[in-house]
Motif scaffolding. Sequence first.
Motif, PDB file in Angstrom:
ATOM      1  N   TYR A  64       0.865  -1.173   0.000  1.00  0.00           N
ATOM      2  CA  TYR A  64       0.000   0.000   0.000  1.00  0.00           C
ATOM      3  C   TYR A  64       0.905   1.227   0.000  1.00  0.00           C
ATOM      4  O   TYR A  64       1.885   1.269   0.741  1.00  0.00           O
ATOM      5  N   PRO A  65       0.621   2.211  -0.853  1.00  0.00           N
ATOM      6  CA  PRO A  65       1.556   3.334  -0.991  1.00  0.00           C
ATOM      7  C   PRO A  65       1.712   4.151   0.290  1.00  0.00           C
ATOM      8  O   PRO A  65       0.761   4.287   1.053  1.00  0.00           O
ATOM      9  N   ASP A  66       2.919   4.670   0.476  1.00  0.00           N
ATOM     10  CA  ASP A  66       3.171   5.501   1.645  1.00  0.00           C
ATOM     11  C   ASP A  66       2.621   6.908   1.464  1.00  0.00           C
ATOM     12  O   ASP A  66       2.145   7.531   2.386  1.00  0.00           O
ATOM     13  N   ALA A  67       2.724   7.382   0.234  1.00  0.00           N
ATOM     14  CA  ALA A  67       2.281   8.760  -0.018  1.00  0.00           C
ATOM     15  C   ALA A  67       0.761   8.780  -0.233  1.00  0.00           C
ATOM     16  O   ALA A  67       0.074   7.837   0.112  1.00  0.00           O
ATOM     17  N   SER A  68       0.263   9.850  -0.831  1.00  0.00           N
ATOM     18  CA  SER A  68      -1.187  10.012  -0.944  1.00  0.00           C
ATOM     19  C   SER A  68      -1.740   9.389  -2.220  1.00  0.00           C
ATOM     20  O   SER A  68      -2.613   9.935  -2.857  1.00  0.00           O
ATOM     21  N   LEU A  69      -1.194   8.253  -2.599  1.00  0.00           N
ATOM     22  CA  LEU A  69      -1.653   7.631  -3.838  1.00  0.00           C
ATOM     23  C   LEU A  69      -2.440   6.357  -3.579  1.00  0.00           C
ATOM     24  O   LEU A  69      -2.523   5.477  -4.415  1.00  0.00           O
ATOM     25  N   GLY A  70      -3.001   6.282  -2.379  1.00  0.00           N
ATOM     26  CA  GLY A  70      -3.738   5.068  -2.052  1.00  0.00           C
ATOM     27  C   GLY A  70      -5.216   5.338  -1.846  1.00  0.00           C
ATOM     28  O   GLY A  70      -5.635   6.467  -1.603  1.00  0.00           O
ATOM     29  N   VAL A  71      -6.008   4.274  -1.965  1.00  0.00           N
ATOM     30  CA  VAL A  71      -7.442   4.398  -1.751  1.00  0.00           C
ATOM     31  C   VAL A  71      -7.791   3.765  -0.416  1.00  0.00           C
ATOM     32  O   VAL A  71      -7.431   2.615  -0.149  1.00  0.00           O
ATOM     33  N   VAL A  72      -8.502   4.521   0.401  1.00  0.00           N
ATOM     34  CA  VAL A  72      -9.010   3.945   1.631  1.00  0.00           C
ATOM     35  C   VAL A  72     -10.525   3.900   1.499  1.00  0.00           C
ATOM     36  O   VAL A  72     -11.130   4.734   0.822  1.00  0.00           O
ATOM     37  N   GLY A  73     -11.107   2.901   2.088  1.00  0.00           N
ATOM     38  CA  GLY A  73     -12.551   2.796   1.975  1.00  0.00           C
ATOM     39  C   GLY A  73     -13.163   2.352   3.274  1.00  0.00           C
ATOM     40  O   GLY A  73     -12.498   1.781   4.140  1.00  0.00           O
ATOM     41  N   THR A  74     -14.433   2.678   3.420  1.00  0.00           N
ATOM     42  CA  THR A  74     -15.161   2.138   4.559  1.00  0.00           C
ATOM     43  C   THR A  74     -16.446   1.560   4.006  1.00  0.00           C
ATOM     44  O   THR A  74     -16.987   2.056   3.022  1.00  0.00           O
ATOM     45  N   ASP A  75     -16.894   0.506   4.598  1.00  0.00           N
ATOM     46  CA  ASP A  75     -18.209  -0.014   4.259  1.00  0.00           C
ATOM     47  C   ASP A  75     -19.142   0.333   5.393  1.00  0.00           C
ATOM     48  O   ASP A  75     -18.708   0.510   6.529  1.00  0.00           O
ATOM     49  N   THR A  76     -20.399   0.437   5.063  1.00  0.00           N
ATOM     50  CA  THR A  76     -21.357   0.818   6.093  1.00  0.00           C
ATOM     51  C   THR A  76     -22.481  -0.204   6.161  1.00  0.00           C
ATOM     52  O   THR A  76     -22.578  -1.095   5.321  1.00  0.00           O
ATOM     53  N   MET A  77     -23.298  -0.050   7.177  1.00  0.00           N
ATOM     54  CA  MET A  77     -24.478  -0.890   7.294  1.00  0.00           C
ATOM     55  C   MET A  77     -25.701   0.015   7.273  1.00  0.00           C
ATOM     56  O   MET A  77     -25.688   1.107   7.847  1.00  0.00           O
ATOM     57  N   ALA A  78     -26.744  -0.448   6.596  1.00  0.00           N
ATOM     58  CA  ALA A  78     -27.946   0.360   6.504  1.00  0.00           C
ATOM     59  C   ALA A  78     -29.161  -0.559   6.469  1.00  0.00           C
ATOM     60  O   ALA A  78     -29.038  -1.759   6.216  1.00  0.00           O
ATOM     61  N   VAL A  79     -30.323   0.023   6.742  1.00  0.00           N
ATOM     62  CA  VAL A  79     -31.565  -0.746   6.700  1.00  0.00           C
ATOM     63  C   VAL A  79     -32.354  -0.300   5.468  1.00  0.00           C
ATOM     64  O   VAL A  79     -32.728   0.867   5.362  1.00  0.00           O
ATOM     65  N   PRO A  80     -32.574  -1.202   4.510  1.00  0.00           N
ATOM     66  CA  PRO A  80     -33.343  -0.830   3.325  1.00  0.00           C
ATOM     67  C   PRO A  80     -34.761  -0.395   3.693  1.00  0.00           C
ATOM     68  O   PRO A  80     -35.304  -0.814   4.713  1.00  0.00           O
ATOM     69  N   ARG A  81     -35.335   0.413   2.854  1.00  0.00           N
ATOM     70  CA  ARG A  81     -36.646   0.976   3.136  1.00  0.00           C
ATOM     71  C   ARG A  81     -37.692  -0.116   3.325  1.00  0.00           C
ATOM     72  O   ARG A  81     -38.504  -0.061   4.236  1.00  0.00           O
ATOM     73  N   ASN A  82     -37.682  -1.126   2.450  1.00  0.00           N
ATOM     74  CA  ASN A  82     -38.739  -2.128   2.553  1.00  0.00           C
ATOM     75  C   ASN A  82     -38.335  -3.351   3.375  1.00  0.00           C
ATOM     76  O   ASN A  82     -38.757  -4.458   3.098  1.00  0.00           O
ATOM     77  N   ALA A  83     -37.519  -3.096   4.417  1.00  0.00           N
ATOM     78  CA  ALA A  83     -37.150  -4.182   5.328  1.00  0.00           C
ATOM     79  C   ALA A  83     -38.413  -4.693   6.001  1.00  0.00           C
ATOM     80  O   ALA A  83     -39.303  -3.915   6.358  1.00  0.00           O
ATOM     81  N   THR A  84     -38.494  -6.015   6.166  1.00  0.00           N
ATOM     82  CA  THR A  84     -39.682  -6.552   6.833  1.00  0.00           C
ATOM     83  C   THR A  84     -39.447  -6.687   8.336  1.00  0.00           C
ATOM     84  O   THR A  84     -40.376  -6.870   9.091  1.00  0.00           O
ATOM     85  N   LYS A  85     -38.163  -6.621   8.748  1.00  0.00           N
ATOM     86  CA  LYS A  85     -37.853  -6.734  10.177  1.00  0.00           C
ATOM     87  C   LYS A  85     -36.947  -5.588  10.588  1.00  0.00           C
ATOM     88  O   LYS A  85     -35.801  -5.794  10.996  1.00  0.00           O
ATOM     89  N   PRO A  86     -37.459  -4.348  10.523  1.00  0.00           N
ATOM     90  CA  PRO A  86     -36.572  -3.195  10.779  1.00  0.00           C
ATOM     91  C   PRO A  86     -35.994  -3.168  12.188  1.00  0.00           C
ATOM     92  O   PRO A  86     -34.838  -2.791  12.371  1.00  0.00           O
ATOM     93  N   VAL A  87     -36.779  -3.558  13.183  1.00  0.00           N
ATOM     94  CA  VAL A  87     -36.267  -3.490  14.553  1.00  0.00           C
ATOM     95  C   VAL A  87     -35.140  -4.502  14.732  1.00  0.00           C
ATOM     96  O   VAL A  87     -34.057  -4.188  15.235  1.00  0.00           O
ATOM     97  N   LEU A  88     -35.392  -5.718  14.273  1.00  0.00           N
ATOM     98  CA  LEU A  88     -34.374  -6.756  14.377  1.00  0.00           C
ATOM     99  C   LEU A  88     -33.140  -6.370  13.555  1.00  0.00           C
ATOM    100  O   LEU A  88     -32.009  -6.654  13.945  1.00  0.00           O
ATOM    101  N   ALA A  89     -33.356  -5.709  12.436  1.00  0.00           N
ATOM    102  CA  ALA A  89     -32.237  -5.269  11.604  1.00  0.00           C
ATOM    103  C   ALA A  89     -31.349  -4.311  12.387  1.00  0.00           C
ATOM    104  O   ALA A  89     -30.121  -4.424  12.361  1.00  0.00           O
TER     105      ALA A  89
END
Lengths: 306, 408, 304
Positions: free
Chosen positions: B301-326
């Motif tokens: 992974y590059p030392d300088a500013s030539l690298g990509v960092v990423g984060t993944d997230t968690m979300a609840v889709p609108r039409n979830a059938t179990k939003p509380v449990l989600a």
Amino acid sequence: MRVTGRATARRGVARTGLWAALAAPGTLWLLALFAVPFYAVAAVAFGYTDPLFNAPIPEWDPRYWDVTTFGEVVQRSLTGDLRPVFLRTLLYVGVALTVCVLIGYPVAYYLARHAGRRKGLLLALVLAPWWINYITRMLAWLNLLQDDGYVNDLLMAGHLISEPVRWLSGNPYTVILALVYGYIPFFIVPLFSTLDRVDERLLEAARDLGCTGARAFWHVTLPLSRHGLMTAAAITALPMFGDYYTTTLVSGSPTTTMVGNQIEFYLLGGSRKELGASLVLILSALLMALMAYYLIATRRAERDLT
Amino acid sequence: MPPHPRDPLNRRLFLQVAGLTTLTGLAAACGGERPGRRAAAASAVPLSRPTSPATLPLHADVPAVASGLEPEKGGTLKLLNYAEYISPDVCKAFGKEHGVEVEVTVFTTMDEMIAKLRTAGEGFDVCFPTPDVIAKAAVGKLLQPLNASYLPHLAGVWPQLRDPFYDKGSRYTVPYNAYTSGIGYRADRVKSLPSNGYDLLWDAAYKGKSYVIDDAREGLALAMLRNGVTDINTEDPAKIKQAGAWLAELIPRTGVKVGISAYQLVAEGQATVHHCWSGDMINAQAYLPKGVDAEVLGYWYPDASLGVVGTDTMAVPRNATKPVLAHMFIDHLLDPKVAEQNFSYTGYQPALTAITPEKMVTDGFVTEQLKSTIVTPDVYARSLQILQISPPAEALWNDAWAAFKAGR
Amino acid sequence: MTTHDVRRHEHPPRGPRPRVREERSRRRAVRRGPVVLATLTWLYVAWSLLPVLVAVQFSFNAGRSRSTWQGFSLRWYAGDPASVAADPGLHTALVNSLVLAALTTLVATPLGVALAIGLARWRGRTGRAAGGLMLLPLATPEIVMGSALYLVFTNLYLFVPLGRPAMVLGHVTFSVSYVVIIVRSRLASIGDEYETAARDLGASRLQALRLVVLPLLTPAVFASAMIVFASSMDDFVISAFLSPDASSVTVPIKLYSAVRTAPTPALNALATLLLAASALALVLAWLVLRRRGSTAALRDMASM
């Protein structure tokens, strides 16, 4: 006379009614789930995209059809990035089909005419792959073609190669062989049925008239099997044109991308479904042209025989 | 009924989009006639940047789930995630505790995930979007706002992700994992590591054994970074096309393949060089064949500013059938103990303060050789990120990627 | 009129042929041919089946590798956390495949048989058009049909959810034509004499159909049901387009996606189980068809 005539006519209508009623559910099914879906492809290809997700909004009214994307795809197919994809697909299918003929015709011929007592057994063995899941059969080759798989082991043991061949790394020969392996049962079986029906007495007659075996084959068997050969070729080639999973499984490299891969990419993976739909239309048009050629050629073959 | 571009339903969408445009304070250049393809709404989606954070819009018809509800019981909790990106044991344990089946549907690209979320009638309960698609998913009403009262463990996430620039106030998402995009390689087969590690992929010595991540943005960004271009969120057609051309060099040179299973391919030796996410190399340790030492796995992974960092997230889709449990499931994954168990399966580092780099090394999660896979706050701060771009630009990236995939 | 048609009237369609006498009278020069051909044929058989046997072998591998044999074990069937028995995703796939194939067979067979009988007698332009429509699915690559169905279910028939309902509809659509082809060729070889005789004896058209034609069609109906079942189990593309989530995944989809993400010998085990299932089905079919002589039965299955 007139009365009888009318009665016959009425009976004719009634009869047609029953047969039409029997055929109706199936016909309606195919209209709703085969013809209409095709129209849906056109509606998406000539439709619009929503501005948020680039998702397609189908246009059902042909008066509003927008051919911009379709034109773009045609242009890219003729001169752009899709051109090599189409050419590659044609090449792969062409070569694979040739190999199918070279292997499949002798096998079908032997099976139909010389297998003798072993016919039942051989037929069962030749039919076996027909019943084994396609992906399973590809999986089988994936095991064999690994760098340390049996194929490389065998070739190394025979000193044919000094280091493992990378079969699964974008190798076009692997893709073509996989296509042959996957589809050749569909080639052999219809060809076998045709060859099996060739009348022995015609060949006997040819020999009685002084033909050698080879000439009898050339002048009798081959022309008689032309129809079956073409049917077998059509049955094999059409699905090959739409194949995308074979090349994904045994290669996965852009060097072997086929039309099917790009359709899958646009329709399932990417976000430009209208582009994928246009590609489907172009592929269908290409195949329809091939089918038309097939129909004309078989009709001519039949006319030549009679 | 299918929406007709001229019918009211569609006009409503159009007006909504236009409304959003003013809402986000950005100008829209739409005409009055039929909304053409890719017209106008390009700027309806807030393009969040670290320097100009975005607050995602809330919709009156997409409320957050009420507080204090009992979790839904029975049936299936449906997750939508990358393959091999959540521990089956964690899922099974949660399912047992709450009397549900936990089922994972997999996708390979974000576009595919969005397409699945948009499919009518599918009620996924938890999905795992990357920051570059969150805004459009929120604007397009694919997600529902989170109710923080169900997420007590949110307090444990990295401070810089507790109120992230891509989703101010964590309205729709909470962080899942952090990773960098670099080059995974077999140290025993790579002769020498070039100073620009990206060159490994362009090295013909690894012909037939090199892979690029099967993702338009990641793949093209790789080509840009290798050539010193840091503008990986550009909307400039020429730059995007140039990236595609750089990437296409790989086809004749190395017969490059595309894929996202570096953890297995590098471990088993089918890949010598694999453009991959840092977590894949941590995970690869578990995929090594018997008798192969973990020291053979390397990650650059590059030392300088030539690298990509990423984060993944968690979300609840609108039409979830179990939003509380989600919500409860998401909070469960934020629990440091569970997160650590999940980490030991996926190899992806949870974005939690409790899981420090020091701890990762002392706990034996990574070998010395793989230290570079760790995402530190410093790495996060200096690296580039793949961010939301406008839909027309997205189509350009997509086309450039498709052209690369078409081969020559 | 084609040559086959001529023959059909002169010969019983699938009777034995005077092959023995012929074979004996063959000259030496011709003999060389069969040896080469026989070798080629057996090589072909080996080539087509050995890889599958190797796949079966690796389902019993003690190690994780699918290319290096590390000893015999049943861990990929049961015991290992990734085994067929332990991985719920793999059972779901197996159950989905079986249910989908069964439902498809139940719908497609009657639909196809009725269509075949109807088309065989329905004269006139509409009838011919319906016949042409029936042939089109056979000439359509799966990806075209799959994407067309995908687009119609996501844009027009929104009341059909993706997943099992859409998949059954899709599978029936590509299966109906097989049934029609098989049943129609059987109808043609039966001819209409029996039916005419029944009518002369006072049966109504429906009675003649039910009491005379249908029993004669039984082997063809059975054969086509088998084919439909097998092709539904085999289908990957249409299922892949119409399956939105993990709960509707079938075995081919599972195999395909697992090969691309994290293949283990458990996939070989799953494939082996599927193989065993179709072998069983095949033996069953053969037992039913055998009543008409084994070679004839095989030839029947070949002519499908």
